[in-house]
Write an enzyme that holds these catalytic residues in place. Structure first.
Site, PDB file in Angstrom:
ATOM      1  N   GLY A  39       0.806  -1.226   0.000  1.00  0.00           N
ATOM      2  CA  GLY A  39       0.000   0.000   0.000  1.00  0.00           C
ATOM      3  C   GLY A  39       0.834   1.269   0.000  1.00  0.00           C
ATOM      4  CB  CYS A  41       2.628   2.190   4.715  1.00  0.00           C
ATOM      5  SG  CYS A  41       3.891   2.099   5.980  1.00  0.00           S
ATOM      6  N   GLY A 114     -10.629  -4.749  -7.090  1.00  0.00           N
ATOM      7  CA  GLY A 114     -11.760  -5.474  -6.506  1.00  0.00           C
ATOM      8  C   GLY A 114     -12.971  -4.576  -6.366  1.00  0.00           C
ATOM      9  N   GLY A 180       1.086  23.397   3.355  1.00  0.00           N
ATOM     10  CA  GLY A 180       0.735  22.528   4.486  1.00  0.00           C
ATOM     11  C   GLY A 180       1.941  22.266   5.368  1.00  0.00           C
ATOM     12  CD  GLU A 203      -0.629  24.704   8.635  1.00  0.00           C
ATOM     13  OE1 GLU A 203      -0.174  23.730   8.031  1.00  0.00           O
ATOM     14  OE2 GLU A 203      -1.830  24.813   8.954  1.00  0.00           O
ATOM     15  CB  VAL A 237      -2.228  27.979  -0.636  1.00  0.00           C
ATOM     16  CG1 VAL A 237      -2.054  27.836  -2.136  1.00  0.00           C
ATOM     17  CG2 VAL A 237      -0.868  27.996   0.042  1.00  0.00           C
ATOM     18  N   GLY A 271      -3.194  17.055   3.586  1.00  0.00           N
ATOM     19  CA  GLY A 271      -3.978  15.955   4.142  1.00  0.00           C
ATOM     20  C   GLY A 271      -4.238  14.879   3.109  1.00  0.00           C
ATOM     21  CG  HIS A 445      24.444   8.023  33.015  1.00  0.00           C
ATOM     22  ND1 HIS A 445      23.864   9.224  32.670  1.00  0.00           N
ATOM     23  CD2 HIS A 445      25.778   8.234  33.125  1.00  0.00           C
ATOM     24  CE1 HIS A 445      24.829  10.138  32.590  1.00  0.00           C
ATOM     25  NE2 HIS A 445      25.988   9.572  32.856  1.00  0.00           N
TER      26      HIS A 445
HETATM   27  P1  FAD Z   1      -2.960   1.994   2.239  1.00  0.00           P
HETATM   28  O1  FAD Z   1      -1.583   1.801   2.735  1.00  0.00           O
HETATM   29  O2  FAD Z   1      -3.275   3.240   1.503  1.00  0.00           O
HETATM   30  O3  FAD Z   1      -3.264   0.730   1.302  1.00  0.00           O
HETATM   31  C1  FAD Z   1      -4.446   0.605   0.584  1.00  0.00           C
HETATM   32  C2  FAD Z   1      -4.196  -0.316  -0.595  1.00  0.00           C
HETATM   33  O4  FAD Z   1      -5.452  -0.670  -1.176  1.00  0.00           O
HETATM   34  C3  FAD Z   1      -3.382   0.330  -1.714  1.00  0.00           C
HETATM   35  O5  FAD Z   1      -2.289  -0.491  -2.054  1.00  0.00           O
HETATM   36  C4  FAD Z   1      -4.371   0.423  -2.886  1.00  0.00           C
HETATM   37  O6  FAD Z   1      -3.765   0.250  -4.146  1.00  0.00           O
HETATM   38  C5  FAD Z   1      -5.308  -0.726  -2.579  1.00  0.00           C
HETATM   39  N1  FAD Z   1      -6.647  -0.587  -3.179  1.00  0.00           N
HETATM   40  C6  FAD Z   1      -7.472   0.489  -3.114  1.00  0.00           C
HETATM   41  N2  FAD Z   1      -8.649   0.225  -3.723  1.00  0.00           N
HETATM   42  C7  FAD Z   1      -8.565  -1.059  -4.195  1.00  0.00           C
HETATM   43  C8  FAD Z   1      -9.452  -1.913  -4.884  1.00  0.00           C
HETATM   44  N3  FAD Z   1     -10.692  -1.512  -5.212  1.00  0.00           N
HETATM   45  N4  FAD Z   1      -9.033  -3.150  -5.227  1.00  0.00           N
HETATM   46  C9  FAD Z   1      -7.777  -3.568  -4.901  1.00  0.00           C
HETATM   47  N5  FAD Z   1      -6.905  -2.810  -4.208  1.00  0.00           N
HETATM   48  C10 FAD Z   1      -7.287  -1.575  -3.863  1.00  0.00           C
HETATM   49  N6  FAD Z   1       2.187   6.491   8.666  1.00  0.00           N
HETATM   50  C11 FAD Z   1       2.906   6.147   9.752  1.00  0.00           C
HETATM   51  O7  FAD Z   1       2.363   5.550  10.693  1.00  0.00           O
HETATM   52  N7  FAD Z   1       4.248   6.419   9.833  1.00  0.00           N
HETATM   53  C12 FAD Z   1       4.897   7.085   8.846  1.00  0.00           C
HETATM   54  O8  FAD Z   1       6.103   7.319   8.948  1.00  0.00           O
HETATM   55  C13 FAD Z   1       4.160   7.472   7.698  1.00  0.00           C
HETATM   56  N8  FAD Z   1       4.773   8.136   6.693  1.00  0.00           N
HETATM   57  C14 FAD Z   1       4.040   8.468   5.587  1.00  0.00           C
HETATM   58  C15 FAD Z   1       4.682   9.185   4.571  1.00  0.00           C
HETATM   59  C16 FAD Z   1       3.992   9.561   3.443  1.00  0.00           C
HETATM   60  C17 FAD Z   1       4.707  10.321   2.338  1.00  0.00           C
HETATM   61  C18 FAD Z   1       2.617   9.198   3.306  1.00  0.00           C
HETATM   62  C19 FAD Z   1       1.857   9.564   2.064  1.00  0.00           C
HETATM   63  C20 FAD Z   1       1.964   8.509   4.318  1.00  0.00           C
HETATM   64  C21 FAD Z   1       2.667   8.149   5.476  1.00  0.00           C
HETATM   65  N9  FAD Z   1       2.051   7.484   6.533  1.00  0.00           N
HETATM   66  C22 FAD Z   1       2.776   7.146   7.646  1.00  0.00           C
HETATM   67  C23 FAD Z   1       0.623   7.121   6.497  1.00  0.00           C
HETATM   68  C24 FAD Z   1       0.462   5.639   6.113  1.00  0.00           C
HETATM   69  O9  FAD Z   1       1.082   5.402   4.868  1.00  0.00           O
HETATM   70  C25 FAD Z   1      -1.002   5.249   6.057  1.00  0.00           C
HETATM   71  O10 FAD Z   1      -1.641   5.601   7.262  1.00  0.00           O
HETATM   72  C26 FAD Z   1      -1.161   3.753   5.829  1.00  0.00           C
HETATM   73  O11 FAD Z   1      -0.543   3.344   4.633  1.00  0.00           O
HETATM   74  C27 FAD Z   1      -2.645   3.348   5.796  1.00  0.00           C
HETATM   75  O12 FAD Z   1      -2.744   1.979   5.579  1.00  0.00           O
HETATM   76  P2  FAD Z   1      -4.030   1.332   4.890  1.00  0.00           P
HETATM   77  O13 FAD Z   1      -3.783  -0.146   4.897  1.00  0.00           O
HETATM   78  O14 FAD Z   1      -5.257   1.839   5.510  1.00  0.00           O
HETATM   79  O15 FAD Z   1      -4.044   1.869   3.390  1.00  0.00           O
HETATM   80  P1  NAD Z   2      -1.720  16.872   7.782  1.00  0.00           P
HETATM   81  O1  NAD Z   2      -3.154  16.864   8.111  1.00  0.00           O
HETATM   82  O2  NAD Z   2      -0.725  16.357   8.737  1.00  0.00           O
HETATM   83  O3  NAD Z   2      -1.265  18.381   7.454  1.00  0.00           O
HETATM   84  C1  NAD Z   2      -1.888  19.187   6.484  1.00  0.00           C
HETATM   85  C2  NAD Z   2      -1.656  20.646   6.837  1.00  0.00           C
HETATM   86  O4  NAD Z   2      -2.082  21.449   5.739  1.00  0.00           O
HETATM   87  C3  NAD Z   2      -2.467  21.099   8.055  1.00  0.00           C
HETATM   88  O5  NAD Z   2      -1.584  21.657   8.986  1.00  0.00           O
HETATM   89  C4  NAD Z   2      -3.463  22.112   7.474  1.00  0.00           C
HETATM   90  O6  NAD Z   2      -3.756  23.151   8.381  1.00  0.00           O
HETATM   91  C5  NAD Z   2      -2.718  22.624   6.241  1.00  0.00           C
HETATM   92  N1  NAD Z   2      -3.581  23.173   5.166  1.00  0.00           N
HETATM   93  C6  NAD Z   2      -4.740  22.649   4.683  1.00  0.00           C
HETATM   94  N2  NAD Z   2      -5.215  23.422   3.670  1.00  0.00           N
HETATM   95  C7  NAD Z   2      -4.339  24.453   3.494  1.00  0.00           C
HETATM   96  C8  NAD Z   2      -4.268  25.576   2.601  1.00  0.00           C
HETATM   97  N3  NAD Z   2      -5.185  25.793   1.661  1.00  0.00           N
HETATM   98  N4  NAD Z   2      -3.218  26.430   2.731  1.00  0.00           N
HETATM   99  C9  NAD Z   2      -2.257  26.207   3.671  1.00  0.00           C
HETATM  100  N5  NAD Z   2      -2.277  25.168   4.539  1.00  0.00           N
HETATM  101  C10 NAD Z   2      -3.291  24.293   4.449  1.00  0.00           C
HETATM  102  O7  NAD Z   2      -1.617  16.140   6.360  1.00  0.00           O
HETATM  103  P2  NAD Z   2      -0.364  15.612   5.536  1.00  0.00           P
HETATM  104  O8  NAD Z   2       0.894  16.224   6.022  1.00  0.00           O
HETATM  105  O9  NAD Z   2      -0.752  15.774   4.109  1.00  0.00           O
HETATM  106  O10 NAD Z   2      -0.351  14.063   5.897  1.00  0.00           O
HETATM  107  C11 NAD Z   2      -1.483  13.227   5.566  1.00  0.00           C
HETATM  108  C12 NAD Z   2      -1.595  12.071   6.498  1.00  0.00           C
HETATM  109  O11 NAD Z   2      -0.501  11.176   6.345  1.00  0.00           O
HETATM  110  C13 NAD Z   2      -1.624  12.520   7.931  1.00  0.00           C
HETATM  111  O12 NAD Z   2      -2.870  12.144   8.466  1.00  0.00           O
HETATM  112  C14 NAD Z   2      -0.527  11.785   8.609  1.00  0.00           C
HETATM  113  O13 NAD Z   2      -0.967  11.164   9.777  1.00  0.00           O
HETATM  114  C15 NAD Z   2      -0.049  10.751   7.610  1.00  0.00           C
HETATM  115  N6  NAD Z   2       1.426  10.754   7.652  1.00  0.00           N
HETATM  116  C16 NAD Z   2       2.033  10.320   8.795  1.00  0.00           C
HETATM  117  C17 NAD Z   2       3.400  10.366   8.902  1.00  0.00           C
HETATM  118  C18 NAD Z   2       4.044   9.908  10.165  1.00  0.00           C
HETATM  119  O14 NAD Z   2       3.403   9.206  10.926  1.00  0.00           O
HETATM  120  N7  NAD Z   2       5.292  10.239  10.413  1.00  0.00           N
HETATM  121  C19 NAD Z   2       4.167  10.862   7.870  1.00  0.00           C
HETATM  122  C20 NAD Z   2       3.525  11.326   6.734  1.00  0.00           C
HETATM  123  C21 NAD Z   2       2.147  11.249   6.642  1.00  0.00           C
END
Ligand code: FAD
Ligand code: NAD
Length: 467
Positions: A39, A41, A114, A180, A203, A237, A271, A445
């Site tokens: 996915g 992640c 699916g 953001g 932001e 923005v 987001g 420590h």
């Molecule tokens: P996803 O990982 O989104 O997986 C869903 C899967 O379903 C996808 O592979 C998609 O192709 C598949 N799918 C969708 N529809 C269908 C369908 N109809 N049929 C078949 N397959 C389908 N979270 C953290 O906890 N730590 C982090 O450090 C972190 N870093 C991140 C960095 C970035 C840049 C991003 C974008 C996200 C990050 N996240 C992080 C968030 C994390 O990736 C998600 O919360 C997590 O992947 C959610 O898992 P999920 O299984 O719900 O969905």
């Molecule tokens: P986020 O919700 O963390 O941050 C989005 C930011 O954009 C907010 O602070 C919001 O106020 C701002 N924003 C929204 N509209 C705007 C506008 N028009 N102009 C300026 N600012 C605006 O979302 P993200 O950073 O896109 O991450 C998405 C999700 O992925 C999060 O829910 C996060 O939990 C997950 N994620 C987690 C990790 C981690 O666990 N380390 C890393 C990456 C992503």
């Protein structure tokens, strides 16, 4: 084919659910529309972003801190192509690990999209061509999320990009404008700021990482400013335009003043939105929320249709991989007739900048809103011998404890290796420890963990030793 459980989606929610179902003796299938499992992640999220964060941190240290450590290096250069290649190799190893785990656990896998034909039948539009139908007594929807798109600002994938493209750039941007100041923006912004880009964060709210305890955002902003990152807070923005290699971003301050920024890349990180496209939810009467498109579930994570469950980013709650994993295990155990439990208040949140930010439990703002009486204890990393030894003295640990019972209600930290340090706070809180309990436990420590003990001592009776 007939299954006890069909999982749609192979992210951390889906693949963990599939493995747990198989462990519990349920005949299980998993469907994924992409060629690799894992996915968001594993493919375009947690893993690749951490790989680039690590590489860029090495570069930053080589150019900024090695000399102070007495290590002289000449001509340190960024080789972005190699950095991205190594990141891709890490992703490849990690996603192929999931393929191995599916085979090991005898989970049948299908590559294709699916969709629901009826409540027990899933039609798969196979990637290799053709269609196949499989049936399941139970279905778990784990289809995750996609980047939120601003209606007035189209991403073109080249100059106006999302996190997915930001993980695969072919050049270090001269000026990256980040829309953001949340987790994605600050993590990927850090990568490019360390590699030499000018980075400006726009932001909407009056602080960065606005959903976390306010102290953390303030401290993180100070540290990232040292890295050269610039912040335009309380700015919304309003648009972005590409002309050749130039992107112009416009924003309005809360007072209505207009700002125009010019850069060569604009990363939109405002987001993520639940992903249900093509699932055919309408065929079985499952509705999604108007805002956020999330699937509604009950306390067993069951949708409005019996036997169909949903987990991870596609439902309410934090969009985190470990939250999705917990829900995958939870639903598998519910289907198997067990009585699992998830404590949502104790799912930690981490931002992998440097210093790292980590948090669990209630924030000070939430405790104030709830009217809970609490005590606070803080310990700055600059007072830690371990932090001085590694020149990582930015940040602090803050412990919030109940004013009467001393039970720990929240722990918020920013500093070196806080992503790992937070685990001790989660364990403590799961066992409902008091701040005094932590203060009485021996911590090796010199380690960064001593800072948590000191903050707990400070919360318990203002009796930290080293401040
Ligand atoms: P996803 O990982 O989104 O997986 C869903 C899967 O379903 C996808 O592979 C998609 O192709 C598949 N799918 C969708 N529809 C269908 C369908 N109809 N049929 C078949 N397959 C389908 N979270 C953290 O906890 N730590 C982090 O450090 C972190 N870093 C991140 C960095 C970035 C840049 C991003 C974008 C996200 C990050 N996240 C992080 C968030 C994390 O990736 C998600 O919360 C997590 O992947 C959610 O898992 P999920 O299984 O719900 O969905
Ligand atoms: P986020 O919700 O963390 O941050 C989005 C930011 O954009 C907010 O602070 C919001 O106020 C701002 N924003 C929204 N509209 C705007 C506008 N028009 N102009 C300026 N600012 C605006 O979302 P993200 O950073 O896109 O991450 C998405 C999700 O992925 C999060 O829910 C996060 O939990 C997950 N994620 C987690 C990790 C981690 O666990 N380390 C890393 C990456 C992503």
């Amino acid at each position: 084919m007939q299954y006890d459980v069909i999982v749609i989606g192979s992210g951390p929610g889906g693949y963990v659910a599939a493995i747990r179902c198989a462990q519990l003796g349920l005949k299980t299938a998993m469907i994924e529309k992409y060629a690799t499992f894992g996915g968001t992640c594993l493919n375009v999220g947690c893993i690749p972003s951490k790989a680039l964060l690590d590489s860029s941190e090495h570069y930053h240290n080589a150019t900024h801190t090695f000399a102070a450590h007495g290590i002289d290096v000449k001509e340190v250069k960024v080789n972005l192509k190699q950095m991205i290649k190594r990141k891709n190799e890490v992703v490849e190893q990690t996603t192929s690990g999931i393929t191995f785990l599916m085979k090991k656990n005898k989970v049948d896998t299908y590559e294709g999209l699916g969709s629901f034909k009826d409540k027990n039948t899933i039609k798969i539009a196979l990637t290799k061509g053709g269609e196949q139908e499989i049936t399941g007594k139970n279905i778990i929807i784990a289809t995750g999320s996609k980047p939120t798109v601003l209606p007035f600002l189209k991403t073109d994938g080249k100059r106006i990009i999302t996190s997915t493209e930001a993980l695969n750039l072919t050049e270090v941007p001269k000026h990256m404008i980040l829309i953001g100041g949340g987790v994605i923006g600050l993590e990927l912004g850090s990568v490019y700021a360390r590699l030499g880009s000018e980075v400006t964060v726009v932001e909407f709210m009056d602080g960065i990482i606005p959903t976390m305890d306010k102290t953390l955002g303030k401290e993180l902003q100070k540290s990232l400013a040292k890295l050269g990152m610039k912040f335009l807070l309380s700015h919304k923005v309003t648009g972005a335009e590409v002309k050749g290699k130039k992107v112009t971003v416009t924003a309005d301050s809360l007072k209505g003043e207009k700002v125009v920024l010019e850069g060569d890349y604009c990363l939109v990180a405002v987001g993520r939105t639940a992903y249900t496209e093509g699932l055919g939810l309408e065929n079985i009467g499952i509705t999604v929320e108007e805002r956020g498109k999330k699937i509604t579930v009950d306390e067993h994570l069951e949708t409005s249709v019996k036997g169909i469950y949903a987990i991870g980013d596609v439902i309410k709650g934090a969009m985190l991989a470990h939250k999705a994993e917990e829900e995958g295990t939870f639903v598998a155990e519910i289907i198997a007739g067990q009585k699992p439990h998830i404590n949502y208040n104790l799912i930690p949140g981490v931002v992998y900048t440097w210093p790292e930010v980590a948090s669990v439990g209630y924030t000070e703002e939430q405790l104030k809103e709830k009217g809970t009486k609490y005590k606070t204890g803080s310990f700055p990393f600059k007072a830690s011998g371990r932090a001085r030894a590694s020149m990582d003295t930015d940040g602090l640990v803050k412990v919030l404890a109940d004013a009467e019972t001393d039970e720990i209600l929240g722990v918020h930290m920013i500093g070196p290796r806080c992503a790992d340090l937070i685990a001790e706070a989660v364990v403590a809180m799961e066992f409902r420890a008091s701040a005094e309990d932590i203060g009485r436990i021996s911590h090796a420590h010199p380690t960064f963990t001593e800072s948590f003990k000191e903050a707990a001592l400070a919360a318990t009776a203002n009796r930290a030793i080293h401040i």
